[in-house]
Design a protein around this motif. Structure first.
Motif, PDB file in Angstrom:
ATOM      1  N   LEU A  58      14.659   4.263  92.526  1.00 22.69           N
ATOM      2  CA  LEU A  58      15.987   4.673  92.977  1.00 22.69           C
ATOM      3  C   LEU A  58      16.722   3.555  93.706  1.00 22.69           C
ATOM      4  O   LEU A  58      17.913   3.350  93.487  1.00 22.69           O
ATOM      5  N   ILE A  59      16.014   2.832  94.545  1.00 24.70           N
ATOM      6  CA  ILE A  59      16.688   1.785  95.324  1.00 24.70           C
ATOM      7  C   ILE A  59      16.764   0.455  94.573  1.00 24.70           C
ATOM      8  O   ILE A  59      17.334  -0.510  95.068  1.00 24.70           O
ATOM      9  N   GLY A  60      16.199   0.407  93.373  1.00 28.83           N
ATOM     10  CA  GLY A  60      16.288  -0.796  92.551  1.00 28.83           C
ATOM     11  C   GLY A  60      15.354  -1.910  92.984  1.00 28.83           C
ATOM     12  O   GLY A  60      15.616  -3.079  92.700  1.00 28.83           O
ATOM     13  N   ALA A  61      14.269  -1.560  93.644  1.00 24.87           N
ATOM     14  CA  ALA A  61      13.303  -2.555  94.116  1.00 24.87           C
ATOM     15  C   ALA A  61      12.273  -2.796  93.011  1.00 24.87           C
ATOM     16  O   ALA A  61      11.121  -2.364  93.091  1.00 24.87           O
ATOM     17  N   GLN A  62      12.697  -3.487  91.966  1.00 26.16           N
ATOM     18  CA  GLN A  62      11.863  -3.663  90.780  1.00 26.16           C
ATOM     19  C   GLN A  62      10.592  -4.458  91.062  1.00 26.16           C
ATOM     20  O   GLN A  62       9.528  -4.135  90.544  1.00 26.16           O
ATOM     21  N   GLU A  63      10.703  -5.516  91.860  1.00 28.14           N
ATOM     22  CA  GLU A  63       9.518  -6.317  92.163  1.00 28.14           C
ATOM     23  C   GLU A  63       8.494  -5.491  92.952  1.00 28.14           C
ATOM     24  O   GLU A  63       7.298  -5.521  92.665  1.00 28.14           O
ATOM     25  N   ALA A  64       8.969  -4.749  93.937  1.00 34.35           N
ATOM     26  CA  ALA A  64       8.071  -3.895  94.716  1.00 34.35           C
ATOM     27  C   ALA A  64       7.452  -2.827  93.824  1.00 34.35           C
ATOM     28  O   ALA A  64       6.259  -2.529  93.932  1.00 34.35           O
ATOM     29  N   LEU A  65       8.245  -2.265  92.926  1.00 35.89           N
ATOM     30  CA  LEU A  65       7.744  -1.258  91.999  1.00 35.89           C
ATOM     31  C   LEU A  65       6.655  -1.844  91.108  1.00 35.89           C
ATOM     32  O   LEU A  65       5.601  -1.235  90.917  1.00 35.89           O
ATOM     33  N   GLN A  66       6.885  -3.042  90.591  1.00 35.20           N
ATOM     34  CA  GLN A  66       5.898  -3.683  89.728  1.00 35.20           C
ATOM     35  C   GLN A  66       4.584  -3.932  90.482  1.00 35.20           C
ATOM     36  O   GLN A  66       3.506  -3.646  89.976  1.00 35.20           O
ATOM     37  N   LEU A  67       4.676  -4.427  91.713  1.00 36.07           N
ATOM     38  CA  LEU A  67       3.478  -4.668  92.518  1.00 36.07           C
ATOM     39  C   LEU A  67       2.757  -3.355  92.824  1.00 36.07           C
ATOM     40  O   LEU A  67       1.520  -3.282  92.785  1.00 36.07           O
ATOM     41  N   PHE A  68       3.529  -2.326  93.125  1.00 38.85           N
ATOM     42  CA  PHE A  68       2.961  -1.018  93.401  1.00 38.85           C
ATOM     43  C   PHE A  68       2.235  -0.488  92.166  1.00 38.85           C
ATOM     44  O   PHE A  68       1.109   0.029  92.257  1.00 38.85           O
ATOM     45  N   GLU A  69       2.857  -0.601  91.012  1.00 40.79           N
ATOM     46  CA  GLU A  69       2.242  -0.151  89.748  1.00 40.79           C
ATOM     47  C   GLU A  69       0.936  -0.902  89.475  1.00 40.79           C
ATOM     48  O   GLU A  69      -0.052  -0.310  89.042  1.00 40.79           O
ATOM     49  N   GLU A  70       0.951  -2.209  89.738  1.00 37.56           N
ATOM     50  CA  GLU A  70      -0.277  -3.004  89.550  1.00 37.56           C
ATOM     51  C   GLU A  70      -1.377  -2.533  90.488  1.00 37.56           C
ATOM     52  O   GLU A  70      -2.540  -2.425  90.086  1.00 37.56           O
ATOM     53  N   ALA A  71      -1.020  -2.227  91.727  1.00 31.78           N
ATOM     54  CA  ALA A  71      -2.014  -1.759  92.692  1.00 31.78           C
ATOM     55  C   ALA A  71      -2.584  -0.407  92.273  1.00 31.78           C
ATOM     56  O   ALA A  71      -3.774  -0.139  92.472  1.00 31.78           O
ATOM     57  N   LEU A  72      -1.769   0.437  91.660  1.00 31.68           N
ATOM     58  CA  LEU A  72      -2.247   1.739  91.190  1.00 31.68           C
ATOM     59  C   LEU A  72      -3.298   1.598  90.078  1.00 31.68           C
ATOM     60  O   LEU A  72      -4.135   2.481  89.917  1.00 31.68           O
ATOM     61  N   GLN A  73      -3.239   0.502  89.356  1.00 33.77           N
ATOM     62  CA  GLN A  73      -4.159   0.299  88.235  1.00 33.77           C
ATOM     63  C   GLN A  73      -5.542  -0.176  88.684  1.00 33.77           C
ATOM     64  O   GLN A  73      -6.492  -0.128  87.923  1.00 33.77           O
ATOM     65  N   ILE A  74      -5.641  -0.624  89.927  1.00 30.47           N
ATOM     66  CA  ILE A  74      -6.909  -1.169  90.430  1.00 30.47           C
ATOM     67  C   ILE A  74      -7.871  -0.052  90.779  1.00 30.47           C
ATOM     68  O   ILE A  74      -7.560   0.977  91.237  1.00 30.47           O
TER      69      ILE A  74
END
Length: 104
Positions: free
Chosen positions: A88-104
């Motif tokens: 929603l806030i357009g924080a794409q880099e943070a979203l990408q890092l968060f998604e990567e952390a979810l995969q661990i």
């Protein structure tokens, strides 16, 4: 309830963050009961919910790392709130890092 006049009268971003946090805290229940806490977050208006969910990630990461965030928020519904907030806030880099952390 936070008013438009209060928002307009803020001196800087930090003061605005503080006002929004106070507003969010007044609407969110004690986190000791995870299901009630999650429901109170989900009942926030969309923008305030995005602010709260992403702020929690930021605070946990700054305090003890992403592992601390996952330790303290074990319910996947919290992860979805954070994911939606970053989108929603357009924080794409943070979203990408968060998604990567979810995969661990």
């Amino acid at each position: 309830m936070l008013t438009l006049a209060e928002i307009k009268n803020t001196k800087d971003d930090e003061e605005l963050d503080d006002l929004v946090m106070i507003e969010a805290e007044s609407r969110v229940s004690d986190p000791s009961d995870a299901s009630v806490y999650l429901k109170s977050i989900q009942n926030l208006p969309t923008g305030l919910r995005a602010f709260w969910a992403t702020w929690i990630v930021q605070c946990e990461v700054e305090n003890g790392g992403i592992g601390q965030y996952f330790w303290n928020t074990k319910d996947e519904a919290f992860y979805e709130e954070a994911r939606s907030g970053f989108q929603l806030i357009g924080a794409q880099e943070a979203l990408q890092l968060f998604e990567e952390a979810l995969q661990i």
